[in-house]
Write an enzyme that holds these catalytic residues in place. Structure first.
Site: not given
Ligand code: 13P
Length: 230
Positions: A85, A103, A105
């Protein structure tokens, strides 16, 4: 560049890498990051970006799992490749004053981002005003694409956070500490929304109520400690 400036440069970037790694570990400890999902970055004084590497287990993130790139993404320092990202992080830095980007989840933020027809998280609680008001849900795009980066940048306009449809959340701040606080606050607000929805129809604050809350926060300097009046 003077000799003193060039001597300070590696020191600055190694401190930033430590700090980015510590923020990733804290977010994992708070339950906002699971496994390798999510990424964290900070902007250095000279405009370079310290950012987590792709594929790192964020709970175990160390300074060597944070790489340094230029404002346009060229490699500066670090053995491992940056997050998938990277374009999203760079897009935010190039279009806002943000000093840090997170960022995640996170469970409740991601749950809210998956609700059909929900294009924003309404203001149920005055604390959401710290993030700028209603939080947009940026339309879905594949992770790691320029399209997603553009949608996130647009969704962040006048806000400290945005949800990404069927994906997760992005929070920004003037510093890593502020971006972390904003990510935690967004997750609390998303959880509040989910819990309120389970009891009945959520009742958002009106425009007037939001306006009054902002005025009161300014009057009381809300959120800061003060000397006891004698
Ligand atoms: P990366 O391991 O490349 O940071 O990806 C994790 C992610 O959440 C992509 O949206």
């Amino acid at each position: 560049m003077t000799t003193t400036e060039s001597a300070r440069e590696p020191e600055q970037s190694s401190r930033a890498r430590e700090h980015v790694a510590a923020t990733a570990r804290r977010l994992a400890a708070e339950g906002l990051l699971i496994g390798t999902a999510g990424n964290v970055s900070a902007r250095l004084d000279d405009g370079r970006i310290a950012v987590t590497v792709t594929g790192v287990v964020l709970a175990d993130c160390r300074a060597e799992d944070v790489t340094v790139v230029s404002a346009t993404g060229e490699h500066v320092d670090g053995r491992l490749a940056p997050t998938s990202e990277l374009g999203l992080h760079l897009g935010i830095y190039s279009s806002t004053q943000a000093g840090a980007v997170v960022h995640t989840h996170a469970p409740f933020s991601t749950a809210v981002s998956c609700v059909s027809g929900m294009d924003s998280l309404p203001v149920l609680h005055y604390q959401q005003l710290l993030l700028g008001g209603e939080i947009r849900v940026a339309p879905y795009a594949t992770f790691g694409t320029p399209e997603l980066a553009d949608l996130v940048v647009a969704g962040l306009r006048d806000r400290q956070a945005v949800l990404m449809a069927n994906h997760g959340s992005v929070a920004v701040g003037s510093s890593l500490a502020k971006a972390l606080d904003n990510a935690l606050l967004l997750e609390w607000l998303a959880a509040l929304y989910v819990r309120a929805s389970g009891v009945g129809a959520p009742r958002p604050l009106t425009e007037a109520q939001q306006h009054d809350a902002v005025a009161q926060a300014i009057t009381l300097e809300y959120g800061t400690t003060k000397e006891n009046p004698r």
